[in-house]
Motif scaffolding. Structure first.
Motif, PDB file in Angstrom:
ATOM      1  N   ASP A 291      70.948   1.136  28.281  1.00 27.84           N
ATOM      2  CA  ASP A 291      70.169   3.151  28.420  1.00 27.84           C
ATOM      3  C   ASP A 291      71.357   2.822  29.397  1.00 27.84           C
ATOM      4  OD1 ASP A 291      68.234   1.726  29.273  1.00 27.84           O
ATOM      5  OD2 ASP A 291      66.989   3.619  29.096  1.00 27.84           O
ATOM      6  N   LEU A 292      71.960   2.052  30.081  1.00 24.01           N
ATOM      7  CA  LEU A 292      72.097   1.247  31.898  1.00 24.01           C
ATOM      8  C   LEU A 292      73.485   2.616  31.687  1.00 24.01           C
ATOM      9  CD1 LEU A 292      72.365  -0.886  33.902  1.00 24.01           C
ATOM     10  CD2 LEU A 292      74.419  -2.069  33.012  1.00 24.01           C
ATOM     11  N   VAL A 293      73.067   3.005  33.374  1.00 22.43           N
ATOM     12  CA  VAL A 293      73.747   4.049  34.025  1.00 22.43           C
ATOM     13  C   VAL A 293      74.422   3.440  34.751  1.00 22.43           C
ATOM     14  CG1 VAL A 293      75.065   5.734  35.112  1.00 22.43           C
ATOM     15  CG2 VAL A 293      73.239   6.033  32.803  1.00 22.43           C
ATOM     16  N   LEU A 294      76.143   2.546  35.208  1.00 22.59           N
ATOM     17  CA  LEU A 294      75.990   1.353  36.847  1.00 22.59           C
ATOM     18  C   LEU A 294      76.947   3.129  37.187  1.00 22.59           C
ATOM     19  CD1 LEU A 294      78.526  -1.187  34.891  1.00 22.59           C
ATOM     20  CD2 LEU A 294      76.244  -1.078  36.127  1.00 22.59           C
ATOM     21  N   GLY A 295      76.609   2.546  38.766  1.00 19.85           N
ATOM     22  CA  GLY A 295      76.306   3.764  39.702  1.00 19.85           C
ATOM     23  C   GLY A 295      76.486   3.462  41.114  1.00 19.85           C
ATOM     24  N   PRO A 296      76.898   4.044  42.222  1.00 16.12           N
ATOM     25  CA  PRO A 296      76.421   3.711  43.387  1.00 16.12           C
ATOM     26  C   PRO A 296      74.492   3.219  43.603  1.00 16.12           C
ATOM     27  CG  PRO A 296      77.043   6.274  43.509  1.00 16.12           C
ATOM     28  CD  PRO A 296      76.387   5.458  41.921  1.00 16.12           C
ATOM     29  N   ASP A 297      73.874   3.338  42.952  1.00 12.16           N
ATOM     30  CA  ASP A 297      72.451   2.230  43.097  1.00 12.16           C
ATOM     31  C   ASP A 297      73.060   0.862  42.222  1.00 12.16           C
ATOM     32  OD1 ASP A 297      72.043   4.453  44.436  1.00 12.16           O
ATOM     33  OD2 ASP A 297      70.581   5.990  42.766  1.00 12.16           O
ATOM     34  N   ARG A 298      73.715   1.388  41.016  1.00 13.26           N
ATOM     35  CA  ARG A 298      73.638   0.129  40.790  1.00 13.26           C
ATOM     36  C   ARG A 298      74.621  -0.163  39.946  1.00 13.26           C
ATOM     37  NH1 ARG A 298      74.908  -4.020  37.391  1.00 13.26           N
ATOM     38  NH2 ARG A 298      72.829  -4.394  35.667  1.00 13.26           N
ATOM     39  N   PRO A 299      75.656  -1.226  40.755  1.00 11.80           N
ATOM     40  CA  PRO A 299      76.885  -1.817  41.185  1.00 11.80           C
ATOM     41  C   PRO A 299      77.335  -2.965  39.865  1.00 11.80           C
ATOM     42  CG  PRO A 299      76.157  -2.360  43.063  1.00 11.80           C
ATOM     43  CD  PRO A 299      75.118  -1.460  41.921  1.00 11.80           C
ATOM     44  N   ALA A 300      78.121  -2.650  39.943  1.00  8.67           N
ATOM     45  CA  ALA A 300      78.323  -3.997  38.977  1.00  8.67           C
ATOM     46  C   ALA A 300      77.891  -5.881  39.877  1.00  8.67           C
ATOM     47  CB  ALA A 300      80.105  -4.740  38.376  1.00  8.67           C
ATOM     48  N   ARG A 358      83.767 -10.160  46.119  1.00 12.01           N
ATOM     49  CA  ARG A 358      81.798 -10.545  46.543  1.00 12.01           C
ATOM     50  C   ARG A 358      81.485 -11.004  45.547  1.00 12.01           C
ATOM     51  NH1 ARG A 358      79.598  -7.193  44.346  1.00 12.01           N
ATOM     52  NH2 ARG A 358      80.001  -4.621  43.276  1.00 12.01           N
ATOM     53  N   LEU A 359      82.414 -10.493  43.729  1.00 13.14           N
ATOM     54  CA  LEU A 359      80.887 -11.185  42.976  1.00 13.14           C
ATOM     55  C   LEU A 359      81.867 -12.488  42.515  1.00 13.14           C
ATOM     56  CD1 LEU A 359      82.481  -7.923  40.882  1.00 13.14           C
ATOM     57  CD2 LEU A 359      80.316  -8.581  41.743  1.00 13.14           C
ATOM     58  N   LEU A 360      82.923 -13.090  43.536  1.00 10.51           N
ATOM     59  CA  LEU A 360      83.209 -14.577  43.567  1.00 10.51           C
ATOM     60  C   LEU A 360      82.869 -15.291  43.717  1.00 10.51           C
ATOM     61  CD1 LEU A 360      87.589 -13.763  43.358  1.00 10.51           C
ATOM     62  CD2 LEU A 360      85.671 -14.932  41.401  1.00 10.51           C
ATOM     63  N   PRO A 361      82.561 -17.100  43.551  1.00 12.55           N
ATOM     64  CA  PRO A 361      81.654 -17.694  44.749  1.00 12.55           C
ATOM     65  C   PRO A 361      82.719 -17.827  46.128  1.00 12.55           C
ATOM     66  CG  PRO A 361      82.487 -18.546  41.929  1.00 12.55           C
ATOM     67  CD  PRO A 361      83.288 -16.992  42.912  1.00 12.55           C
ATOM     68  N   ALA A 362      81.915 -17.816  47.111  1.00 11.64           N
ATOM     69  CA  ALA A 362      82.673 -17.936  48.452  1.00 11.64           C
ATOM     70  C   ALA A 362      84.006 -18.651  49.049  1.00 11.64           C
ATOM     71  CB  ALA A 362      81.580 -18.076  49.749  1.00 11.64           C
ATOM     72  N   THR A 363      83.695 -19.897  47.717  1.00  9.45           N
ATOM     73  CA  THR A 363      84.938 -20.769  48.190  1.00  9.45           C
ATOM     74  C   THR A 363      86.379 -20.664  47.215  1.00  9.45           C
ATOM     75  OG1 THR A 363      83.618 -21.988  46.428  1.00  9.45           O
ATOM     76  CG2 THR A 363      83.501 -22.816  48.723  1.00  9.45           C
ATOM     77  N   THR A 364      86.081 -19.409  46.606  1.00  5.34           N
ATOM     78  CA  THR A 364      87.504 -19.680  45.610  1.00  5.34           C
ATOM     79  C   THR A 364      88.196 -18.176  46.749  1.00  5.34           C
ATOM     80  OG1 THR A 364      86.251 -18.492  44.251  1.00  5.34           O
ATOM     81  CG2 THR A 364      86.105 -20.552  44.108  1.00  5.34           C
ATOM     82  N   THR A 365      87.282 -17.114  47.255  1.00 11.19           N
ATOM     83  CA  THR A 365      87.742 -16.223  46.721  1.00 11.19           C
ATOM     84  C   THR A 365      89.549 -15.734  47.968  1.00 11.19           C
ATOM     85  OG1 THR A 365      87.102 -15.073  49.342  1.00 11.19           O
ATOM     86  CG2 THR A 365      86.179 -14.769  47.543  1.00 11.19           C
ATOM     87  N   THR A 366      89.955 -16.771  48.758  1.00 10.69           N
ATOM     88  CA  THR A 366      91.066 -16.754  49.640  1.00 10.69           C
ATOM     89  C   THR A 366      92.020 -17.060  48.484  1.00 10.69           C
ATOM     90  OG1 THR A 366      90.597 -18.740  50.163  1.00 10.69           O
ATOM     91  CG2 THR A 366      90.027 -17.258  51.959  1.00 10.69           C
TER      92      THR A 366
END
Length: 370
Positions: A291-300, A358-366
């Motif tokens: 019954d998960l509802v994604l939205g502002p209170d529950r981002p991915a 932000r969903l990726l490891p910091a060392t790989t984002t660039t």
């Protein structure tokens, strides 16, 4: 909750037939690619592999589509179409149904206890509103019990057809509503699959899959059986049955640990993966009802990219899109799709929305800005 994305959909942008009816391939529909950084790009779906990078993981839904619409008669002789959404949670002998007029309008005068006559000397009785069983009249959705003297799925394949809406020019065969990933299988032991096609995967073809493999992009599977999609503007998604197998959970965790992006094919896959996502951004195998509802209170937490079709104004699915990609990017994508005359609905065009790094490891984002 209401999505931030606002727009008006001109009726002429509704896709009224499958692309095959126009002599085109499934993967010939358009693909809009939108990233948090960079411009929006317009491609064809067959170009999807070029928008991804080696190490990414595409997750698909293998739920097949049921011929879940049945033409019937009410007690006073009026015609009605019964849309079967799926089993009632915890009530294996009851189903959630929606009533529509032969012209496709919602039926608003149904009442608990009403018996509807079905083909093959069958019937269905409305037992109470859904999700509130205490509602006895005027409910949009109903809990119902079928008396058909046969296996429901076998009976539907004899008497039913795919659920369709008024923007389609005519009824299309069930094969038009199956993706290449569809196969028998259940999420909870119940044989009823999806009431409507998990349509984000419809443009996939075997050449596209081969190109993904050559690109070094993996593919993993989940099951989520969809209910009817015709929700009112203020309605949240209904509970749905899902299964995330151990192999897929392992693939998702390995992809993220290696710096890859998890790309969900559709809101169904997003809902399933995020249901089993922990706060530390790992996933576990799981199955049941979500019954998960994604939205502002529950981002991915897990899904960093989303392949999806174009949704109706004020649809609850827009909240899920914003939970993955952010309201600003979704609004830009929809504005661009309207300006470029993209086609809406299950036989229409598609988009690929990327979430923030932000969903990726910091060392790989660039390395992911491409």
């Amino acid at each position: 909750m209401t999505a931030a994305t606002r727009f008006e959909l001109p009726p002429e942008l509704s896709a009224t037939e499958p692309p095959e009816a126009r002599g085109a391939a499934r993967d010939d529909v358009r693909l809009l690619v939108a990233r948090p950084t960079g411009s929006i790009r317009h491609r064809r779906f067959r170009d999807l592999p070029t928008a991804l990078v080696p190490g990414d993981l595409v997750v698909v839904n293998t739920s097949p589509t049921a011929p879940a619409a049945v033409d019937a008669l009410r007690g006073d002789g009026r015609g009605v179409t019964v849309h079967i959404s799926g089993p009632v949670p915890g009530g294996p002998e009851e189903f959630v149904v929606e009533l529509r007029s032969p012209g496709g309008e919602r039926v608003s005068d149904g009442r608990a206890g009403e018996q509807i006559e079905l083909p093959g000397n069958g019937s269905v009785v409305l037992r109470g509103g859904h999700p509130d069983e205490a509602v006895r009249a005027g409910s949009r959705l109903w809990r119902a019990r079928f008396d058909i003297g046969a296996d429901l799925m076998g009976w539907l394949h004899r008497h039913g057809r795919p659920i369709s809406y008024s923007y389609l020019r005519r009824h299309w065969p069930l094969s038009a509503f199956q993706t290449i990933f569809a196969r028998p299988g259940t999420a909870d032991g119940h044989p009823f699959p999806s009431a409507e096609m998990p349509s984000a995967a419809r443009p996939f073809t075997h050449p596209v899959l081969a190109a993904l493999a050559a690109r070094g992009v993996g593919v993993a599977e989940i099951v989520l059986h969809t209910g009817v999609s015709s929700l009112e503007a203020d309605e949240v998604p209904l509970p749905e049955r899902y299964r995330v197998p151990p192999a897929t959970a392992d693939a998702v965790n390995a992809t993220r640990a290696a710096g890859g992006r998890v790309v969900a094919v559709g809101t169904t896959v997003t809902r399933a993966l995020e249901t089993v996502a922990a706060a530390d951004r790992t996933v576990r195998a799981g199955a049941g009802w979500t019954d998960l509802v994604l939205g502002p209170d529950r981002p991915a937490r897990i899904v960093g990219g989303l392949i999806t079709g174009w949704h109706e104004p004020q649809a609850s699915h827009l909240l899920l899109l914003e939970a993955v990609a952010g309201g600003e990017l979704v609004a830009r994508a929809y504005a661009a799709a309207l300006a470029e005359r993209y086609r809406w609905h299950e036989f229409g065009d598609t988009c690929l929305l990327f979430g923030p790094d932000r969903l990726l490891p910091a060392t790989t984002t660039t390395d992911r800005i491409r």
